[in-house]
Design a protein around this motif. Structure first.
Motif, PDB file in Angstrom:
ATOM      1  N   GLY A 222      79.110  70.433 135.326  1.00 27.21           N
ATOM      2  CA  GLY A 222      79.181  71.735 135.986  1.00 27.21           C
ATOM      3  C   GLY A 222      80.297  72.620 135.463  1.00 27.21           C
ATOM      4  N   GLN A 223      81.353  72.004 134.946  1.00 28.06           N
ATOM      5  CA  GLN A 223      82.487  72.791 134.456  1.00 28.06           C
ATOM      6  C   GLN A 223      82.269  73.326 133.053  1.00 28.06           C
ATOM      7  OE1 GLN A 223      85.897  70.254 134.839  1.00 28.06           O
ATOM      8  NE2 GLN A 223      85.987  70.428 137.063  1.00 28.06           N
ATOM      9  N   LEU A 224      81.264  72.797 132.333  1.00 28.04           N
ATOM     10  CA  LEU A 224      81.022  73.273 130.973  1.00 28.04           C
ATOM     11  C   LEU A 224      79.968  74.376 131.012  1.00 28.04           C
ATOM     12  CD1 LEU A 224      80.946  71.373 127.708  1.00 28.04           C
ATOM     13  CD2 LEU A 224      79.061  72.924 128.173  1.00 28.04           C
ATOM     14  N   GLN A 225      80.374  75.567 130.632  1.00 29.38           N
ATOM     15  CA  GLN A 225      79.481  76.715 130.626  1.00 29.38           C
ATOM     16  C   GLN A 225      79.332  77.237 129.201  1.00 29.38           C
ATOM     17  OE1 GLN A 225      77.839  77.615 133.437  1.00 29.38           O
ATOM     18  NE2 GLN A 225      78.928  75.924 134.439  1.00 29.38           N
ATOM     19  N   GLY A 226      78.162  77.777 128.916  1.00 31.32           N
ATOM     20  CA  GLY A 226      77.895  78.369 127.613  1.00 31.32           C
ATOM     21  C   GLY A 226      77.059  79.622 127.778  1.00 31.32           C
ATOM     22  N   GLU A 227      76.690  80.196 126.680  1.00 31.59           N
ATOM     23  CA  GLU A 227      75.878  81.417 126.701  1.00 31.59           C
ATOM     24  C   GLU A 227      74.408  81.040 126.498  1.00 31.59           C
ATOM     25  OE1 GLU A 227      75.178  85.492 124.073  1.00 31.59           O
ATOM     26  OE2 GLU A 227      76.904  84.184 123.657  1.00 31.59           O
ATOM     27  N   LEU A 228      73.603  81.264 127.537  1.00 28.82           N
ATOM     28  CA  LEU A 228      72.178  80.955 127.443  1.00 28.82           C
ATOM     29  C   LEU A 228      71.482  82.037 126.628  1.00 28.82           C
ATOM     30  CD1 LEU A 228      71.487  79.756 131.107  1.00 28.82           C
ATOM     31  CD2 LEU A 228      71.647  78.347 129.046  1.00 28.82           C
ATOM     32  N   LEU A 229      70.594  81.613 125.735  1.00 34.75           N
ATOM     33  CA  LEU A 229      69.898  82.531 124.836  1.00 34.75           C
ATOM     34  C   LEU A 229      68.405  82.533 125.156  1.00 34.75           C
ATOM     35  CD1 LEU A 229      71.614  81.369 121.512  1.00 34.75           C
ATOM     36  CD2 LEU A 229      72.346  83.209 123.051  1.00 34.75           C
ATOM     37  N   GLY A 230      67.837  83.721 125.327  1.00 33.71           N
ATOM     38  CA  GLY A 230      66.404  83.816 125.593  1.00 33.71           C
ATOM     39  C   GLY A 230      66.050  83.293 126.981  1.00 33.71           C
ATOM     40  N   ARG A 231      64.778  82.941 127.158  1.00 36.78           N
ATOM     41  CA  ARG A 231      64.285  82.451 128.438  1.00 36.78           C
ATOM     42  C   ARG A 231      63.856  80.982 128.303  1.00 36.78           C
ATOM     43  NH1 ARG A 231      59.978  86.434 131.065  1.00 36.78           N
ATOM     44  NH2 ARG A 231      60.385  84.954 132.772  1.00 36.78           N
ATOM     45  N   ALA A 232      63.957  80.274 129.404  1.00 41.88           N
ATOM     46  CA  ALA A 232      63.538  78.872 129.410  1.00 41.88           C
ATOM     47  C   ALA A 232      62.020  78.787 129.323  1.00 41.88           C
ATOM     48  CB  ALA A 232      64.038  78.183 130.677  1.00 41.88           C
ATOM     49  N   GLN A 233      61.533  77.941 128.415  1.00 41.94           N
ATOM     50  CA  GLN A 233      60.105  77.760 128.210  1.00 41.94           C
ATOM     51  C   GLN A 233      59.691  76.350 128.620  1.00 41.94           C
ATOM     52  OE1 GLN A 233      58.093  80.243 127.065  1.00 41.94           O
ATOM     53  NE2 GLN A 233      59.849  81.630 126.911  1.00 41.94           N
ATOM     54  N   ARG A 234      58.593  76.255 129.374  1.00 40.79           N
ATOM     55  CA  ARG A 234      58.099  74.933 129.745  1.00 40.79           C
ATOM     56  C   ARG A 234      57.496  74.271 128.516  1.00 40.79           C
ATOM     57  NH1 ARG A 234      54.751  72.877 135.040  1.00 40.79           N
ATOM     58  NH2 ARG A 234      53.956  70.930 134.154  1.00 40.79           N
ATOM     59  N   THR A 235      57.939  73.034 128.237  1.00 40.26           N
ATOM     60  CA  THR A 235      57.514  72.373 126.998  1.00 40.26           C
ATOM     61  C   THR A 235      56.857  71.018 127.228  1.00 40.26           C
ATOM     62  OG1 THR A 235      59.710  71.405 126.733  1.00 40.26           O
ATOM     63  CG2 THR A 235      59.300  73.524 125.645  1.00 40.26           C
ATOM     64  N   GLY A 236      56.835  70.520 128.443  1.00 32.98           N
ATOM     65  CA  GLY A 236      56.246  69.208 128.666  1.00 32.98           C
ATOM     66  C   GLY A 236      56.499  68.731 130.075  1.00 32.98           C
ATOM     67  N   VAL A 237      56.249  67.443 130.293  1.00 38.83           N
ATOM     68  CA  VAL A 237      56.430  66.864 131.615  1.00 38.83           C
ATOM     69  C   VAL A 237      56.819  65.393 131.464  1.00 38.83           C
ATOM     70  CG1 VAL A 237      54.014  66.182 131.845  1.00 38.83           C
ATOM     71  CG2 VAL A 237      55.367  66.588 133.906  1.00 38.83           C
ATOM     72  N   THR A 238      57.647  64.916 132.371  1.00 38.06           N
ATOM     73  CA  THR A 238      58.002  63.501 132.444  1.00 38.06           C
ATOM     74  C   THR A 238      57.652  62.998 133.840  1.00 38.06           C
ATOM     75  OG1 THR A 238      60.249  63.875 133.279  1.00 38.06           O
ATOM     76  CG2 THR A 238      59.945  63.922 130.889  1.00 38.06           C
ATOM     77  N   ARG A 239      57.874  61.706 134.066  1.00 36.15           N
ATOM     78  CA  ARG A 239      57.595  61.150 135.389  1.00 36.15           C
ATOM     79  C   ARG A 239      58.479  61.792 136.457  1.00 36.15           C
ATOM     80  NH1 ARG A 239      57.894  54.748 134.751  1.00 36.15           N
ATOM     81  NH2 ARG A 239      59.760  55.373 133.581  1.00 36.15           N
ATOM     82  N   SER A 240      59.650  62.291 136.041  1.00 34.40           N
ATOM     83  CA  SER A 240      60.579  62.896 137.000  1.00 34.40           C
ATOM     84  C   SER A 240      60.216  64.328 137.351  1.00 34.40           C
ATOM     85  CB  SER A 240      62.009  62.844 136.455  1.00 34.40           C
ATOM     86  OG  SER A 240      62.400  61.514 136.198  1.00 34.40           O
ATOM     87  N   GLY A 241      59.453  65.012 136.463  1.00 31.33           N
ATOM     88  CA  GLY A 241      59.089  66.392 136.727  1.00 31.33           C
ATOM     89  C   GLY A 241      58.890  67.177 135.443  1.00 31.33           C
ATOM     90  N   PRO A 242      58.512  68.470 135.557  1.00 26.32           N
ATOM     91  CA  PRO A 242      58.292  69.304 134.378  1.00 26.32           C
ATOM     92  C   PRO A 242      59.584  69.554 133.609  1.00 26.32           C
ATOM     93  CG  PRO A 242      58.165  70.619 136.385  1.00 26.32           C
ATOM     94  CD  PRO A 242      58.231  69.190 136.815  1.00 26.32           C
ATOM     95  N   VAL A 243      59.433  69.781 132.298  1.00 33.05           N
ATOM     96  CA  VAL A 243      60.573  69.947 131.400  1.00 33.05           C
ATOM     97  C   VAL A 243      60.569  71.350 130.800  1.00 33.05           C
ATOM     98  CG1 VAL A 243      61.677  69.108 129.297  1.00 33.05           C
ATOM     99  CG2 VAL A 243      60.577  67.489 130.844  1.00 33.05           C
ATOM    100  N   TYR A 244      61.733  71.976 130.800  1.00 30.00           N
ATOM    101  CA  TYR A 244      61.904  73.306 130.221  1.00 30.00           C
ATOM    102  C   TYR A 244      62.989  73.244 129.148  1.00 30.00           C
ATOM    103  CZ  TYR A 244      59.234  74.940 134.260  1.00 30.00           C
ATOM    104  OH  TYR A 244      58.249  75.138 135.196  1.00 30.00           O
ATOM    105  N   GLU A 245      62.908  74.145 128.175  1.00 26.08           N
ATOM    106  CA  GLU A 245      63.878  74.159 127.083  1.00 26.08           C
ATOM    107  C   GLU A 245      64.385  75.577 126.853  1.00 26.08           C
ATOM    108  OE1 GLU A 245      64.452  72.194 122.660  1.00 26.08           O
ATOM    109  OE2 GLU A 245      62.434  72.719 123.337  1.00 26.08           O
ATOM    110  N   GLN A 246      65.670  75.674 126.543  1.00 28.33           N
ATOM    111  CA  GLN A 246      66.307  76.959 126.290  1.00 28.33           C
ATOM    112  C   GLN A 246      67.492  76.742 125.366  1.00 28.33           C
ATOM    113  OE1 GLN A 246      67.682  78.827 129.894  1.00 28.33           O
ATOM    114  NE2 GLN A 246      67.846  80.860 128.983  1.00 28.33           N
TER     115      GLN A 246
END
Length: 278
Positions: A53-77
């Motif tokens: 939580g203490q490590l912050q960065g600059e997010l680029l673009g929008r998160a795109q859904r790329t797949g799914v695991t047993r725990s839930g859907p996966v997004y990438e950014q």
């Protein structure tokens, strides 16, 4: 570390000495520091680490859904982080898992950072690889409770570390036994029903008697077996094992965790620090 009170992050410089090019390091979020990430990157290694939580960065673009695991859907950014000492920038992939079931801390999302090139692994693969890291906690739980890796009477740090290493070695041996059992009785049956505690208890109880009943020369033949022959022997022995003798006892429902209290050191001291002062 000989200092039992050492915070993990204080050992990062020692960890970096072990990092080599083309290695993949999978890390808990407590090791999500810019110093460790940039240190690994400069050594040609890649990492998969849960974002702290203490490590912050600059997010680029929008998160795109790329797949799914047993725990839930996966997004990438994409995410950009900078080394505060040098100003060097590094582009990371930020994988987000939207959890079907919240963690025990109430988190509904997991954010995982990685510098693995996109062509080498998908976001879903990175999420699954990180998920396997939790099996380490299970291993250390068994090493602590079943193989007694921490003996209260060992005050000298080197003795405690030596005993801990012996417990790790014993865990590898027990894991080999479990693998042989899985090959003959099925993965699910062994994983769900066989107790590592009772396996270790059987070995500790019968070892001395076997050493008396079977002379050392009779064990020498195992020393010269090939890996394939040794594996076949283990499987043959495993096929005759009565698993009911090592049955797990199902645990009851989990009790509600008490509220965490602020840590107060009290009278606890670090033995390593006391010895260093002598």
């Amino acid at each position: 570390s000989e200092d039992g009170h050492a915070q993990e992050r204080s050992l990062i410089p020692e960890v970096l000495q072990l990092v080599e090019a083309n290695q993949l390091w999978i890390e808990d979020r407590n090791f999500c520091t810019l110093g460790l990430m940039f240190g690994m990157h400069r050594r040609g290694a890649v990492f998969v680490v849960r974002q702290h939580g203490q490590l912050q960065g600059e997010l680029l673009g929008r998160a795109q859904r790329t797949g799914v695991t047993r725990s839930g859907p996966v997004y990438e950014q994409a995410m950009l982080v900078r080394d505060p000492t040098t100003g060097e920038a590094m582009r990371l992939g930020r994988v987000t898992i939207k959890l079907k079931v919240p963690t025990r801390d109430g988190d509904t999302e997991l954010h995982i950072l990685s510098n693995v090139p996109s062509g080498r692994a998908s976001a879903a693969q990175l999420a699954r690889v990180y998920g396997k890291r939790w099996s380490i906690e299970t291993a250390f739980f068994e090493i602590t409770t079943t193989l007694t890796c921490e003996i209260n009477t060992l005050a000298y740090p080197k003795a405690a570390l030596f005993t801990f290493c012996l417990a790790l070695l014993a865990y590898n041996a027990v894991s080999l036994i479990k693998a042989a059992l899985r090959s003959q009785h099925g993965r699910k049956k062994v994983s769900d029903e066989v107790s590592g505690y009772y396996l270790a208890l059987e070995i500790s109880r019968t070892y001395d008697g076997m050493m008396v009943a079977i002379a050392a020369p009779h064990w020498a033949l195992f020393r010269d077996l090939s890996v394939q022959a040794f594996a076949s022997t283990l499987q043959e022995l495993a096929s005759a094992v009565d698993l009911s003798k090592y049955q797990k006892h199902p645990r009851g429902p989990k009790k509600k965790q008490p509220e965490r209290m602020p840590y107060q050191n009290g009278n606890h001291v670090s033995t390593a620090k006391l010895l260093a002062q002598r």
